[in-house]
Design an enzyme around this catalytic site. Structure first.
Site, PDB file in Angstrom:
ATOM      1  CG  ASP A   8       5.097  -2.973  59.325  1.00  0.00           C
ATOM      2  OD1 ASP A   8       4.646  -2.129  60.137  1.00  0.00           O
ATOM      3  OD2 ASP A   8       5.130  -2.792  58.096  1.00  0.00           O
ATOM      4  CG  ASP A 129      -3.790   0.781  54.726  1.00  0.00           C
ATOM      5  OD1 ASP A 129      -3.216   1.802  55.146  1.00  0.00           O
ATOM      6  OD2 ASP A 129      -4.021  -0.212  55.424  1.00  0.00           O
TER       7      ASP A 129
END
Length: 245
Positions: A8, A129
């Site tokens: 990330d 998500d």
């Protein structure tokens, strides 16, 4: 089942967030290319990369870091974060990304997903998500009134390579992957599902393997790999079904 080590990116560094909060970032490396090479050397067969800044900005922000990763490894890389149009998809595929992940765009512009799947078969994934079962977008800053299952079903016949399902409430918290919710989603759709969020131990991976027949084909792990809770080689052995007795 494939293990996807997560990289990330925030400010050009490899970080992990807690529950998706940008102000709760832990920096694990300031050299994304070197980190990617380390994962490849340990045996990973894919990498999962997210441009966190891009997810909020709606455009590529950590492009230099992504390109450094692509230059450091030969394994395929899937990328998400801020990719919202055809030009962005094509630019990253041309750069060497093997699979583009559309998240916010999948909710806001489902036709983009459908068109992209036709133009680039096997190279488009949808990132779903969920917070409390509801889809969150714009870098998780906004929660919609659409359920994860409803969004996934919109793409049943589109040719999506995979659904990446993240339980935000568990992401980065090392609280255990949501095996039940992930398996329920996988059983309800024909698209392969990749589990994400909360992986804390090899037992989480064993739990996913126990329901692999549901349609879960992979799992993403970040923080647990970085802080040593999970050994990458051991994790791959578990997911290959080759764990020593």
């Amino acid at each position: 089942m494939i293990l996807y080590p997560a990289i990330d990116l925030k400010g050009g560094q490899c970080v992990r967030l807690l529950h998706g909060e940008m102000d709760k970032a832990t920096v694990f490396s300031d050299n994304p290319g070197a980190q990617a090479a380390k994962f490849q050397a340990a045996g990973c067969r894919w990498l999962h990369v997210v441009d966190l800044d891009g997810a909020f900005a709606g455009k590529a922000v950590n492009e230099a870091a992504v390109r450094s990763i692509l230059g450091a490894v030969t394994v395929p890389v899937q990328l998400g974060g801020g990719i919202r149009d055809h030009a962005g998809i094509e630019r990253w595929l041309d750069a060497g990304i093997s699979r583009v992940i559309l998240g916010t765009a999948a909710l806001r512009d489902p036709q983009l997903v459908i068109d992209a799947c036709k133009a680039h078969p096997g190279k488009i994934a949808v990132g779903i998500d969920a917070r409390g079962g509801m889809v969150a977008v714009e870098g998780w800053a906004e929660t919609s009134d659409v359920t994860a299952l409803d969004l996934a079903r919109r793409f049943e016949d589109a040719g999506v390579a995979a659904i990446i399902y993240t339980d935000i409430d568990r992401d980065g918290a090392l609280s255990g992957v949501n095996v039940q919710a992930t398996a329920d989603l996988a059983r309800a759709i024909s698209i392969p599902v990749i589990a994400s969020g909360g992986v804390a131990s090899l037992d989480d991976l064993r739990g996913l393997m126990a329901v692999a027949e549901s349609g879960i084909e992979g799992v993403i792990s970040g923080r647990a790999l970085y802080d040593g809770r999970i050994d990458l080689a051991q994790a791959i052995a578990v997911l290959d079904g080759k764990e020593a007795a």
